[in-house]
Design a protein around this motif. Structure first.
Motif, PDB file in Angstrom:
ATOM      1  N   ARG A 139       0.789  -1.049   0.030  1.00 38.77           N
ATOM      2  CA  ARG A 139      -0.057   0.009   0.272  1.00 38.77           C
ATOM      3  C   ARG A 139       0.708   1.343  -0.067  1.00 38.77           C
ATOM      4  NH1 ARG A 139      -4.651  -0.508  -1.999  1.00 38.77           N
ATOM      5  NH2 ARG A 139      -4.898   1.690  -0.960  1.00 38.77           N
ATOM      6  N   ARG A 140       1.828   1.189   0.739  1.00 42.03           N
ATOM      7  CA  ARG A 140       2.609   2.548   0.998  1.00 42.03           C
ATOM      8  C   ARG A 140       1.949   3.854   1.317  1.00 42.03           C
ATOM      9  NH1 ARG A 140       7.539   0.845  -2.181  1.00 42.03           N
ATOM     10  NH2 ARG A 140       7.100  -1.392  -2.504  1.00 42.03           N
ATOM     11  N   GLU A 141       0.957   3.766   2.164  1.00 40.93           N
ATOM     12  CA  GLU A 141       0.189   4.800   2.723  1.00 40.93           C
ATOM     13  C   GLU A 141       0.986   5.419   3.707  1.00 40.93           C
ATOM     14  OE1 GLU A 141      -2.634   6.173   1.985  1.00 40.93           O
ATOM     15  OE2 GLU A 141      -3.471   4.862   0.399  1.00 40.93           O
ATOM     16  N   LEU A 183      -1.398  18.008  13.152  1.00 41.55           N
ATOM     17  CA  LEU A 183      -0.006  18.661  13.064  1.00 41.55           C
ATOM     18  C   LEU A 183       0.873  18.291  11.671  1.00 41.55           C
ATOM     19  CD1 LEU A 183       1.070  18.768  16.763  1.00 41.55           C
ATOM     20  CD2 LEU A 183      -0.087  20.630  15.595  1.00 41.55           C
ATOM     21  N   LEU A 184       1.070  16.870  11.697  1.00 41.48           N
ATOM     22  CA  LEU A 184       1.942  16.391  10.553  1.00 41.48           C
ATOM     23  C   LEU A 184       1.033  16.076   9.198  1.00 41.48           C
ATOM     24  CD1 LEU A 184       3.704  13.849  12.597  1.00 41.48           C
ATOM     25  CD2 LEU A 184       4.345  16.266  12.320  1.00 41.48           C
ATOM     26  N   ARG A 185      -0.040  15.957   9.214  1.00 42.87           N
ATOM     27  CA  ARG A 185      -0.824  15.604   7.819  1.00 42.87           C
ATOM     28  C   ARG A 185      -0.592  16.782   6.736  1.00 42.87           C
ATOM     29  NH1 ARG A 185      -7.316  14.479   7.439  1.00 42.87           N
ATOM     30  NH2 ARG A 185      -7.445  13.572   5.614  1.00 42.87           N
ATOM     31  N   PHE A 244       2.259  15.716   4.507  1.00 42.74           N
ATOM     32  CA  PHE A 244       1.858  14.518   3.519  1.00 42.74           C
ATOM     33  C   PHE A 244       2.257  14.899   2.201  1.00 42.74           C
ATOM     34  CE2 PHE A 244      -0.555  11.801   6.484  1.00 42.74           C
ATOM     35  CZ  PHE A 244       0.063  11.581   7.257  1.00 42.74           C
ATOM     36  N   PRO A 245       1.748  15.812   1.562  1.00 42.47           N
ATOM     37  CA  PRO A 245       2.084  16.025   0.142  1.00 42.47           C
ATOM     38  C   PRO A 245       3.327  16.542  -0.045  1.00 42.47           C
ATOM     39  CG  PRO A 245       0.047  17.609   0.817  1.00 42.47           C
ATOM     40  CD  PRO A 245       0.577  16.760   1.979  1.00 42.47           C
ATOM     41  N   THR A 246       4.218  17.032   0.885  1.00 43.68           N
ATOM     42  CA  THR A 246       5.497  17.404   0.557  1.00 43.68           C
ATOM     43  C   THR A 246       6.531  15.962   0.763  1.00 43.68           C
ATOM     44  OG1 THR A 246       5.343  19.447   1.791  1.00 43.68           O
ATOM     45  CG2 THR A 246       7.826  18.490   1.573  1.00 43.68           C
ATOM     46  N   GLY A 279       9.494   9.823  -1.019  1.00 41.84           N
ATOM     47  CA  GLY A 279       8.098   9.583  -1.455  1.00 41.84           C
ATOM     48  C   GLY A 279       8.258   9.058  -3.123  1.00 41.84           C
ATOM     49  N   ARG A 280       8.739   9.541  -3.868  1.00 40.38           N
ATOM     50  CA  ARG A 280       8.946   9.108  -5.288  1.00 40.38           C
ATOM     51  C   ARG A 280       9.437   7.697  -5.522  1.00 40.38           C
ATOM     52  NH1 ARG A 280       9.865  14.542  -6.318  1.00 40.38           N
ATOM     53  NH2 ARG A 280      12.202  14.018  -6.920  1.00 40.38           N
ATOM     54  N   PHE A 281      10.624   7.649  -4.879  1.00 40.50           N
ATOM     55  CA  PHE A 281      11.302   6.398  -5.004  1.00 40.50           C
ATOM     56  C   PHE A 281      10.582   5.230  -4.231  1.00 40.50           C
ATOM     57  CE2 PHE A 281      14.317   3.353  -3.686  1.00 40.50           C
ATOM     58  CZ  PHE A 281      15.121   2.766  -4.596  1.00 40.50           C
ATOM     59  N   PHE A 282       9.940   5.295  -3.501  1.00 33.48           N
ATOM     60  CA  PHE A 282       9.141   4.112  -2.657  1.00 33.48           C
ATOM     61  C   PHE A 282       7.507   4.005  -2.998  1.00 33.48           C
ATOM     62  CE2 PHE A 282      13.114   4.530   0.056  1.00 33.48           C
ATOM     63  CZ  PHE A 282      13.310   3.002   0.226  1.00 33.48           C
ATOM     64  N   TYR A 283       7.254   5.127  -3.978  1.00 35.33           N
ATOM     65  CA  TYR A 283       5.878   5.309  -4.202  1.00 35.33           C
ATOM     66  C   TYR A 283       4.940   5.550  -3.074  1.00 35.33           C
ATOM     67  CZ  TYR A 283       7.596   3.329  -8.574  1.00 35.33           C
ATOM     68  OH  TYR A 283       8.508   3.056  -9.821  1.00 35.33           O
ATOM     69  N   VAL A 284       5.561   6.576  -2.129  1.00 36.09           N
ATOM     70  CA  VAL A 284       4.578   6.406  -0.992  1.00 36.09           C
ATOM     71  C   VAL A 284       3.352   7.635  -1.206  1.00 36.09           C
ATOM     72  CG1 VAL A 284       4.655   7.770   1.133  1.00 36.09           C
ATOM     73  CG2 VAL A 284       6.644   6.152   0.544  1.00 36.09           C
ATOM     74  N   LYS A 285       2.078   7.150  -0.713  1.00 35.63           N
ATOM     75  CA  LYS A 285       1.036   8.181  -1.150  1.00 35.63           C
ATOM     76  C   LYS A 285       0.365   8.436  -0.013  1.00 35.63           C
ATOM     77  CE  LYS A 285      -1.631   4.196  -2.546  1.00 35.63           C
ATOM     78  NZ  LYS A 285      -0.903   3.028  -2.147  1.00 35.63           N
ATOM     79  N   ASP A 286      -0.896   9.366  -0.220  1.00 39.26           N
ATOM     80  CA  ASP A 286      -1.657   9.720   1.075  1.00 39.26           C
ATOM     81  C   ASP A 286      -2.870   9.753   0.067  1.00 39.26           C
ATOM     82  OD1 ASP A 286      -3.038  10.566   3.080  1.00 39.26           O
ATOM     83  OD2 ASP A 286      -2.802  12.577   2.461  1.00 39.26           O
ATOM     84  N   THR A 287      -3.919   8.837   0.561  1.00 37.69           N
ATOM     85  CA  THR A 287      -5.286   8.925   0.005  1.00 37.69           C
ATOM     86  C   THR A 287      -6.314   9.086   0.952  1.00 37.69           C
ATOM     87  OG1 THR A 287      -5.393   6.450   0.539  1.00 37.69           O
ATOM     88  CG2 THR A 287      -4.564   7.127  -1.649  1.00 37.69           C
ATOM     89  N   SER A 288      -6.004   9.754   2.124  1.00 35.63           N
ATOM     90  CA  SER A 288      -6.877  10.241   3.104  1.00 35.63           C
ATOM     91  C   SER A 288      -7.728  11.178   2.857  1.00 35.63           C
ATOM     92  CB  SER A 288      -6.324  10.567   4.442  1.00 35.63           C
ATOM     93  OG  SER A 288      -5.299  11.786   4.025  1.00 35.63           O
ATOM     94  N   HIS A 289      -7.647  11.935   1.778  1.00 37.95           N
ATOM     95  CA  HIS A 289      -8.469  12.909   1.045  1.00 37.95           C
ATOM     96  C   HIS A 289      -9.528  12.178   0.243  1.00 37.95           C
ATOM     97  CE1 HIS A 289      -5.186  12.512  -1.686  1.00 37.95           C
ATOM     98  NE2 HIS A 289      -6.251  12.826  -2.660  1.00 37.95           N
ATOM     99  N   ILE A 290      -9.426  10.961   0.047  1.00 47.14           N
ATOM    100  CA  ILE A 290     -10.596  10.205  -0.900  1.00 47.14           C
ATOM    101  C   ILE A 290     -11.433   9.693  -0.019  1.00 47.14           C
ATOM    102  CG2 ILE A 290     -10.751   8.453  -2.802  1.00 47.14           C
ATOM    103  CD1 ILE A 290      -7.750   9.126  -3.394  1.00 47.14           C
TER     104      ILE A 290
END
Length: 227
Positions: free
Chosen positions: A52-54, A178-180, A183-185, A192-203
């Motif tokens: 997942r890499r969330e 505080l930290l969320r 997440f985009p940064t 983030g780009r190397f490990f395909y890290v993502k945040d889908t909490s806005h979906i």
């Protein structure tokens, strides 16, 4: 020639070595329940990172690690002995207050409940019954198992549960208030780009989103092949 120096006693790694009375079916069941933290760590968070890499899940796991680190600091400082059954369980060389198992599972239960309630995971608020029927019973059974199997006193598991609940709620607030915003940064960073890290909490509904995008991608590929 015999060795005149006495060998120091050997000690086993007891991460998954949980003892119960032979023939005690409830003890056998609770011994497996007592391994819930291991199953969550290895089966849950490791597989989550692989597939997942969330960022939400990664910070969830980080919070559990911090919680266990705090537990070790407190145990080393307080140095409260385990119950007398520790001699049979070969755990008298470790401290008992607060229970790390109880702290782990209650941290997990509180954070996961908040995550579900505020729709920051794949579960919607209407699916909170899953939390009530699975997550919390596992946390309570884990706490009970540590007393039943003789690894902790009642006071030690209550202290662990209370501390885990407080840390779980506190860490949820830190991550999501505080930290969320960072997440985009993190997503756009080299890591983030190397490990395909993502945040889908806005979906709102991640399963529906991924399902519809997978279908659209398949139709696009089929169209290109046929053209």
């Amino acid at each position: 020639m015999s060795n005149s120096h006495a060998h120091p006693p050997l000690k086993a790694v007891t991460l998954t070595h949980v003892r119960y009375q032979r023939g005690d079916q409830l003890g056998h069941f609770l011994a497996w329940i007592s391994l819930v933290p291991v199953f969550i760590s290895l089966g849950g968070f490791v597989s989550h990172f692989i597939f997942r890499r969330e960022l939400q899940g990664m910070f969830f796991a980080l919070g559990l690690l911090i919680s266990q680190f705090i537990n070790e600091i407190i145990k080393t400082s307080v140095q409260q002995a385990r119950p007398e059954t520790c001699a049979l369980l070969e755990t008298c060389d470790s401290h008992g207050w607060p229970s790390s198992h109880s702290q782990y599972t209650f941290f997990f239960a509180v954070y996961f409940t908040l995550l579900t309630y505020y729709k920051i995971g794949i579960l919607a608020r209407k699916q909170l019954w899953v939390v009530g029927l699975l997550v919390w019973p596992l946390a309570i059974f884990t706490m009970y198992s540590r007393v039943y199997l003789g690894y902790h006193t009642v006071a030690q598991v209550i202290a662990g549960a209370a501390l885990g609940a407080v840390l779980g709620g506190g860490w949820f607030w830190v991550v999501n208030y505080l930290l969320r915003g960072y997440f985009p940064t993190i997503e756009e960073s080299a890591f983030g780009r190397f490990f395909y890290v993502k945040d889908t909490s806005h979906i709102p509904n991640v399963l529906k989103f991924e399902y519809e995008n997978a279908r659209a991608a398949r139709k696009h590929v089929s169209y290109k092949r046929s053209s």
